[in-house]
Scaffold this active site. Sequence first.
Site, PDB file in Angstrom:
ATOM      1  N   ILE A 157     -17.693  54.642 -64.300  1.00  0.00           N
ATOM      2  CA  ILE A 157     -18.117  56.095 -64.802  1.00  0.00           C
ATOM      3  C   ILE A 157     -18.407  56.180 -66.143  1.00  0.00           C
ATOM      4  O   ILE A 157     -19.218  56.803 -66.571  1.00  0.00           O
ATOM      5  CB  ILE A 157     -17.143  56.989 -64.322  1.00  0.00           C
ATOM      6  N   ARG A 237      -8.433  62.211 -64.747  1.00  0.00           N
ATOM      7  CA  ARG A 237      -7.092  62.986 -64.206  1.00  0.00           C
ATOM      8  C   ARG A 237      -6.283  63.753 -65.135  1.00  0.00           C
ATOM      9  O   ARG A 237      -6.275  63.554 -66.334  1.00  0.00           O
ATOM     10  CB  ARG A 237      -6.071  61.701 -63.667  1.00  0.00           C
ATOM     11  N   GLU A 266      -3.373  71.093 -59.662  1.00  0.00           N
ATOM     12  CA  GLU A 266      -4.348  71.453 -58.778  1.00  0.00           C
ATOM     13  C   GLU A 266      -4.126  72.121 -57.342  1.00  0.00           C
ATOM     14  O   GLU A 266      -3.294  71.478 -56.850  1.00  0.00           O
ATOM     15  CB  GLU A 266      -5.188  70.560 -58.769  1.00  0.00           C
ATOM     16  N   HIS A 285     -12.395  70.370 -59.914  1.00  0.00           N
ATOM     17  CA  HIS A 285     -12.178  69.009 -59.608  1.00  0.00           C
ATOM     18  C   HIS A 285     -13.437  68.548 -58.502  1.00  0.00           C
ATOM     19  O   HIS A 285     -13.418  68.221 -57.389  1.00  0.00           O
ATOM     20  CB  HIS A 285     -10.994  68.473 -58.757  1.00  0.00           C
TER      21      HIS A 285
HETATM   22  C1  GLV Z   1     -11.854  61.806 -57.644  1.00  0.00           C
HETATM   23  O1  GLV Z   1     -11.169  62.509 -58.547  1.00  0.00           O
HETATM   24  C2  GLV Z   1     -11.844  60.530 -57.220  1.00  0.00           C
HETATM   25  O2  GLV Z   1     -10.923  60.091 -57.837  1.00  0.00           O
HETATM   26  O3  GLV Z   1     -12.855  60.256 -56.351  1.00  0.00           O
END
Ligand code: GLV
Length: 321
Positions: A157, A237, A266, A285
Amino acid sequence: MEKILVTRRIPQKFVERLEALGEVEMWDHELTPMPRDKFLDAVKDKTAALVTLSEKIDDELLKAAPNLKIVANLAVGYDNIDLDVAKYHDVEVSNTPHVLTETTAELGFSLMLAISRRIVEGEKYIKDGNWESWGPYLLAGKDIYHSKVGIFGMGEIGKAFARRLKGFNADILYHNRSQDTKAEHELGAFYTSFDTLIKKSDFVVSTAPSTPETRNIFNKEVFKKMRNDAFFINIGRGDLVVEEDLIEALEEGEIAGCALDVVRDEPIRLDHPLLKMPNVIITPHIGSASVLTRDQMIQTCVLNIEDVLNGDAPRNKVEAR
Ligand code: GLV
């Protein structure tokens, strides 16, 4: 006979795919997590479970599920699962990597654009009836173009985020558990210490998972070291951040603002101080929440369950490090 538990409503096409493997019990709610007592009860006779981040997979749960062979987590992160305990109980664990990478990077990028150019503030400004005229510095923000962007966590990511910076001529700094020279060549990114990253960056972007090393890493000292005009973006996170310290840093002007897709608890309480700050954007999220990606994530869980119930290792196996 295989028995599969699904702890949240998923589309019928995936239920049918699972039904080809065995009997399926689904908690038929889109937004309400399965209560713990119901989960503990439902899992008793199951051989597979497709779960979400809302479910804690610990010793109590796995003790209650003696026939369980796999927990397929509908997420790439798996901090809701005690991997050592899963190993002890001989239960496979899988996650959903790759398919959500670009979608999550896109959300992170949207947050960076939105916070730097005060998009949410601007919309509220109009809706509150405040827009009377054009002003030279009305809602003036900060350019991403030619800025320094520090990425904490250069996994898939992080790299997808860095690729999106190409058109912005930004200097890309990154910090990661290990240096990734291939990524450096491909993305023009520079490896720095965590300290340099937070001191130098105009935008500090966290994509890192929750681990004992990263938990609470964004704390008072770190926010103090950040530039006063820097923005903090978190799409990893929530527990990497000491929220009281973040609030203090925002109040004291130690950083310019933040955009968070994840928070410590959350869903966030409506009276949380962060929700009252104009220079804070919070999304619920939704990093991987495009329809296509969510379909692919569920499909990935189904495939991993198929693997295990057919006697193979799950293709997206996760193990304790
Ligand atoms: C979302 O937070 C994931 O870990 O896919």
